[in-house]
Design a protein around this motif. Structure first.
Motif: not given
Ligand code: ADP
Length: 903
Positions: A791-797, A818-820, A837-840, A847-853
């Motif tokens: 989902s992140n790869a699609i969202k930020y891809g 992998q995304d580009f 934590q989010r980088a965007v 997003g809430m910054g919880l998925g990767l955690y």
């Protein structure tokens, strides 16, 4: 230059040497020359013997340390013959029989001859002069002049040495005369008898003659003056006047001389008319006929009492010198001195006062001789004020000696001193600093003899030097101790700081500190904290003797009047306390008038205590106390500073611990709230979603385009809401350690394919799936991880194609997504695995910054890792690595908090 100590030792050696020389020598001239050269070996720089009446070829004997300079001495003597005016110089000494000492010759130079003095002094700079009589049994045979050149000067103590040399020289002259008379008598046997008797009556000695077999036939009249009766009137004369200890050895000697016909000589005490024993040198010369048979014995007893006593004094001085050199501390010096002084004949009490460093106190030690026990008793030193009406204090203050020669004089000046005859108090001075004083109380009253005073002068001289040495030693020792103590303090503070920073449980920490304070800093330590009811709890205590440690806890329980106790005082004022617990009033304060507590406290034998507050001054939260006992240490202000610093650091640690506990409590409450809230939200939301599905499938609504659109929005929003609630539920599971894994044998590629198939066609990634990558993993949790990464790869891809690979190397399986797209900056790469934590900041990417955690927590609990490689603008690769046999890894670690439920 010679030190005073060396010179006193030299004098002792000199007198012993002179005595030996004169008693052994029969040739007077060489004996006197020997005396002069001995005197110039160490004692004086030059020496002049002037004989008033002599049969010797020389009237004057001169000696100089440097024989080349003898003529200087001669010249100086001649010059000074004129300069000594009336009432001064060798002539006057011969007349008056009194010695003279000039410490600074230039000061006493007679004004009229100043010019002449200068010329004679050229190259011969005489600094100091002493003139003493050559004295034997009240008769003056001449004088000895001792001179010192520029390097040293004579003191009073040197004069007594010089006088003793004068006495020894006089004695040698008297003996030689006697010898001569006997010789004359021997030569003229007939008329010699009469001549001998006439001459012997003029002699100061006790003279006798005896037949060859030893029977006595003549005593001169001096005997009667000496004993108070005629010897012939007493048939047991010798037995009655000779000291009983000496009778037998004397008879042995006499008997030996009678048999061998050799010179008889023996030193013995003879009783005088007052019953006092006086030392005499007894000599007998045999006169012989041409065949060598003894015809007569001529004998004389010469009074050598002062010489003998001087020898005794020298021996005592030697003994004291060696005792003082062995003594290291001031106490040891005091002990060595008092023991010897109180043993002097006629001494009743000896007392020593030593000035304390602060100057207004004197430490007083007293010694008595206990005749019945035959031992010296020394009382422990006590401290008195310098203003005390004590002879020692008075002497120290006045820096002058005090001599009181009668009972009444002593009593009127010092009413406390009863039963004392004379009193002599001498100041101990070193380089004009008063170190203390020595007092001697005599049994009888009367003048303290010059000899005794001279002896005492030498004693205090030696003692002052020894005391100064001890003071230097003690102060050096003190400085060393202080340096060591400081080092110890710093070490302890460093250790305590480490302990304080190690643990967030304040009770544990304080217990640890208290345990380490002993013996690093004190012998006992305890900590009291005020509890919620305002009562005091002793939370930690430590004592060097662990068997007695319990007393420290009993003591606080027994201590009811806390509002008056030292602890409550520190709590009330916030000020530290430093108390000397050897003071009875302080002990009373601690015990609060309770005998049982007093007993308890006393049993710990405390010496010194420091109590410091814990917490802010305005509102102290407790008291930390340190005390000493067995180490006998007395705390000082530096120790208080250390204790206060420790108190501050302990306060900080307690505060930190309290804040930490509060924060933990708050987090726990929040997690509980989250858990409850998400559960509560999930149920109504599920029923809303179901209702929406039902409504959406309703045929009647199929035609209404707008309504269907609205339902789509409801649908997508409720899905997001549901995902959010799922995440929150997971978070609360993770936080409370309740995240459990359902491990099953899983084909990773199959599982990834299922995830991908749930995605809309347009978003499906490119796949590179290796077959047969199997392992024991939790299906739904890994599904969740893969879905999140895709989902992140699609969202930020950035709408670019994405790629998923599955494979394995050895015992590890991996999935990479992998995304580009936009990529992640380096500094954000580790942070995004933390909660929220989010980088965007882009609001469009929701997003809430919880998925990767959550993903990381799931991978961690599989004992796997998740790695990220990314570059801004070029895309990202997230790789998950999983051990294939998660089950055995998780099991091999029983401490692991992941709970397992196996299918
Ligand atoms: P969310 O996506 O809900 O914000 P995540 O925990 O899944 O939360 O991701 C945390 C942050 O990591 C995201 O907000 C995003 O900034 C960054 N991120 C995650 N995956 C990617 C990716 N493939 N490309 C760029 N940034 C990403």
């Amino acid at each position: 230059m010679q030190t005073d100590h060396q010179s006193s030792k030299g004098a002792t050696r000199l007198l012993a040497g002179t005595g030996k020389l004169l008693t052994r020598s029969t040739d007077l001239c060489s004996a006197l020359k020997g005396l002069a050269s001995l005197a110039t070996s160490e004692f004086a720089d030059f020496c002049i013997l002037e004989l008033t009446e002599t049969e010797l070829p020389q009237h004057i004997i001169v000696a100089h340390r440097d024989p080349e300079k003898l003529n200087f001495v001669q010249k100086w003597r001649e010059d000074w013959l004129n300069i000594w005016g009336d009432g001064k110089g060798p002539l006057q000494v011969t007349k008056s029989c009194k010695s003279e000492i000039y410490s600074h010759v230039s000061l006493m130079a007679l004004k009229k001859d100043l010019g002449r003095l200068k010329s004679s002094s050229q190259g011969f700079n005489v600094k100091s002069v002493m003139i003493v009589p050559l004295l034997a049994t009240g008769h003056v045979y001449g004088t000895i002049t001792f001179g010192a050149l520029s390097k040293r000067k004579f003191h009073k103590c040197d004069l007594s040495v010089a006088e003793e040399m004068g006495r020894q020289g006089g004695m040698a002259i008297a003996n030689s005369r006697l010898y001569k008379i006997a010789k004359v008598a021997e030569a003229n046997a007939a008329e010699g008898k009469e001549l001998f008797r006439t001459l012997s009556e003029t002699l100061p000695q006790l003279v006798w003659t005896a037949f060859p077999d030893g029977r006595l036939d003549y005593f001169n009249s001096r005997w009667e003056e000496y004993c108070g009766y005629k010897p012939k009137d007493n048939p047991r004369f010798w037995k009655s006047i000779i000291h009983p200890d000496h009778l037998e050895p004397m008879y042995k000697k006499w008997h030996h001389s009678l048999i061998t016909g050799t010179l008889y000589e023996y030193i013995l005490p003879i009783k005088d008319r007052n019953g006092n024993y006086v030392w005499h040198l007894s000599r007998g010369f045999p006169t012989k006929d041409t065949q060598g048979n003894v015809m007569k014995w001529f004998g004389a007893c010469t009074n050598i009492d002062s010489q003998k006593r001087e020898e005794g004094r020298i021996q005592k001085l030697q003994d004291l010198t060696s005792a003082l050199s062995r003594a290291v501390t001031q106490n040891e010096i005091g002990d060595a001195l008092l023991r010897r002084i109180v043993n002097l004949p006629g001494t009743k009490v000896a007392a020593l006062g030593l000035c304390k460093l602060n100057g207004d106190k004197v430490e007083l030690a007293t010694a008595f001789y206990e005749p019945h026990k035959k031992k010296v008793q020394i009382l422990l030193p006590k401290e008195v004020s310098l203003t005390d009406p004590d002879p020692l204090c008075l002497c120290i203050k006045g820096k002058k000696k005090i001599v009181l020669e009668s009972k009444s004089a002593t009593l009127s000046k010092f009413p406390r001193l009863r039963d004392i005859g004379s009193l002599c108090v001498l100041p101990l001075i070193f380089q004009s600093r008063t170190l203390g004083a020595l007092a001697i109380h005599f049994d009888t009253e009367g003048k303290v003899s010059d000899e005794t005073q001279a002896f005492l002068n030498a004693v205090i001289h030696l003692t002052s030097q020894a005391l100064e040495r001890a003071r230097l030693f003690e102060s050096e020792l003190h400085l060393r101790h202080r340096a060591e103590e400081n080092e110890q303090r710093l070490k302890f503070l460093a250790l305590a700081s480490t302990i304080l920073s190690e643990n967030l449980d304040h009770e544990k920490t304080l217990k640890n500190i208290v345990a380490h304070a002993v013996p690093y800093f004190c012998d006992g330590c305890f900590v009291d904290l005020v509890n919620d009811d305002g009562q005091i709890d002793r939370i930690a205590a430590s004592y060097y003797d662990s068997k007695q440690e319990q007393i420290l806890f009993d003591f606080v329980n027994a201590h009811e009047n806390l509002y008056k106790s030292p602890t409550s005082q520190v709590l009330a004022t916030g000020e530290s306390l430093l108390m000397d617990l050897e003071e009875a009033t302080n002990l009373e304060f601690v015990a609060q008038g309770r005998p049982d507590i007093l007993e308890m406290v006393k049993s710990l034998n405390p010496k010194s205590i420091i109590m410091v507050r814990l917490g802010p001054k305005e509102k102290p939260i407790g008291v930390m106390s340190f005390f000493t006992s067995v180490s006998c240490r007395v705390f000082n202000s530096e120790d208080v500073s250390l204790a206060e610093e420790l108190g501050r650091r302990a306060t900080m640690a307690i505060e930190n611990a309290r804040l930490y506990a509060q924060a933990r409590e708050a987090v726990k409450m929040r997690d509980e709230f989250l858990s409850i809230a998400s559960h509560e939200l999930k149920t109504p939301l599920t029923s809303i979603c179901l209702q929406l599905q039902l409504v959406k499938r309703n045929k009647e609504l199929q035609g209404s385009e707008n309504l269907l659109k609205a339902f789509d929005v409801f649908d997508s929003q409720s899905t997001r809401l549901s995902k959010l609630i799922d995440s929150l539920l997971d978070i609360s599971l993770i936080q409370s350690g309740r995240l459990s894994l359902d491990l099953e044998l899983l084909d990773l590629s199959e599982m990834v394919l299922q995830v991908v198939n749930r995605l809309p066609m347009v978003n499906r990634p490119q796949l590179d799936l290796q077959q047969g990558v199997k392992g024991y993993w939790d299906r739904s949790r890994l599904d969740q991880v893969v879905m999140n990464l895709v989902s992140n790869a699609i969202k930020y891809g950035n709408n670019k194609p994405t790629k998923i690979s599955v494979g394995s190397t050895g015992s590890t399986a991996f999935i990479s997504v992998q995304d580009f797209g936009m990529g992640i900056a380096k500094h954000d790469q580790s942070r995004i695995f933390d909660r929220f934590q989010r980088a965007v900041s882009d609001r469009r990417t929701w997003g809430m910054g919880l998925g990767l955690y959550i993903a990381k927590q799931i991978i961690d609990s599989h004992k796997g890792v998740i790695r990220l490689k990314s570059q801004i603008g070029k895309g990202s690769i997230f790789t998950v690595e999983l051990p294939k046999d998660t089950m055995s890894i998780v099991r091999s670690n029983p401490m692991d908090d992941v709970s397992l439920s196996l299918h």
